[in-house]
Motif scaffolding. Structure first.
Motif, short mmCIF file in Angstrom:
data_model
loop_
_atom_site.label_atom_id
_atom_site.label_comp_id
_atom_site.label_asym_id
_atom_site.label_seq_id
_atom_site.Cartn_x
_atom_site.Cartn_y
_atom_site.Cartn_z
N GLY A 95 4.21 8.20 -1.91
CA GLY A 95 4.00 7.07 -2.81
C GLY A 95 4.67 7.29 -4.15
O GLY A 95 5.29 8.33 -4.39
N PHE A 140 1.88 4.85 0.35
CA PHE A 140 1.81 3.80 -0.67
C PHE A 140 3.23 3.34 -0.94
O PHE A 140 4.07 4.14 -1.34
CB PHE A 140 1.23 4.36 -1.98
CG PHE A 140 -0.18 4.86 -1.87
CD1 PHE A 140 -1.25 3.99 -1.86
CD2 PHE A 140 -0.43 6.23 -1.79
CE1 PHE A 140 -2.55 4.46 -1.78
CE2 PHE A 140 -1.72 6.71 -1.71
CZ PHE A 140 -2.79 5.82 -1.70
N ASP A 141 3.52 2.06 -0.72
CA ASP A 141 4.89 1.59 -0.92
C ASP A 141 5.12 0.96 -2.30
O ASP A 141 6.22 0.54 -2.61
CB ASP A 141 5.30 0.63 0.18
CG ASP A 141 4.43 -0.61 0.28
OD1 ASP A 141 3.48 -0.74 -0.52
OD2 ASP A 141 4.69 -1.43 1.16
N TYR A 143 9.67 7.86 -5.85
CA TYR A 143 8.63 8.18 -4.88
C TYR A 143 8.58 9.68 -4.63
O TYR A 143 9.57 10.39 -4.81
CB TYR A 143 8.89 7.43 -3.57
CG TYR A 143 8.66 5.95 -3.72
CD1 TYR A 143 7.44 5.39 -3.39
CD2 TYR A 143 9.65 5.12 -4.22
CE1 TYR A 143 7.21 4.03 -3.55
CE2 TYR A 143 9.43 3.76 -4.39
CZ TYR A 143 8.21 3.23 -4.05
OH TYR A 143 7.98 1.89 -4.21
N TRP A 149 -3.46 2.65 -4.74
CA TRP A 149 -2.69 3.80 -5.24
C TRP A 149 -3.31 4.31 -6.53
O TRP A 149 -3.51 5.52 -6.70
CB TRP A 149 -1.23 3.38 -5.46
CG TRP A 149 -0.41 4.40 -6.19
CD1 TRP A 149 0.25 5.46 -5.66
CD2 TRP A 149 -0.18 4.46 -7.60
NE1 TRP A 149 0.90 6.19 -6.65
CE2 TRP A 149 0.63 5.59 -7.85
CE3 TRP A 149 -0.57 3.68 -8.69
CZ2 TRP A 149 1.05 5.95 -9.13
CZ3 TRP A 149 -0.17 4.04 -9.96
CH2 TRP A 149 0.64 5.17 -10.16
#
Length: 158
Positions: free
Chosen positions: A106, A75-76, A142, A82
């Motif tokens: 993520g 997940f960026d 992250y 997300w």
């Protein structure tokens, strides 16, 4: 790449059996590229559970994320997918994991995000409002989740 895990224990061997369930990406071992963030987690654990914060450092070959050899989820950003994944894991009532990913990467659902999660789960805001509120948050951090023994073997303590 170098990853960090803040704790109150100098980890000699990672034991997934002692990992807590209902975390962002499920029961597993969590690390960060952000050393300061990992240290804050260790310090928080020391305050809440006693002990002294300890920094555990690991080496990880990030090419594994894209090799196709491991089941990964990346997940960026804060997205609906997300958010649904976070809710799935945090609310999992089963003794089995909610997913079968080896590695997940993520955003962390930190305290500020947790407030928004609470509002969403209480029905005070919609999913769209939840995501809109997250869009304006500064300082996204992250995390890396290693959820299987196979994935844990990719980490080398340094």
């Amino acid at each position: 790449m170098i990853l960090y895990h803040g704790s109150t224990i100098d980890i000699k061997a990672i034991d997934l059996n002692i990992s807590r369930p209902n975390k962002d990406f499920g029961k597993g071992f969590y690390l960060s590229e952000d050393k300061a963030q990992a240290m804050r987690m260790g310090e928080f654990k020391a305050i809440t559970e006693g002990g002294v914060a300890v920094m555990n450092t690991f080496e990880f070959d990030e090419k594994c994320l894209f090799s196709g050899e491991y089941k990964t989820k990346l997940f960026d950003a804060y997205t609906q997918e997300w958010a649904e994944f976070i809710f799935l894991n945090r609310n999992n009532k089963l003794s089995t994991p909610a997913h079968d990913y080896d590695i997940v990467y993520g955003p962390i659902a930190n305290d500020r995000v947790g407030v928004q999660i609470g509002k969403y789960e209480a029905g005070d805001i919609t999913l769209e409002q939840f995501l809109q509120n997250l869009k304006y948050m500064k300082g996204i951090t992250y995390q890396y989740f290693f959820g299987t023994e196979r994935a844990i073997k990719l980490l080398r303590k340094i």
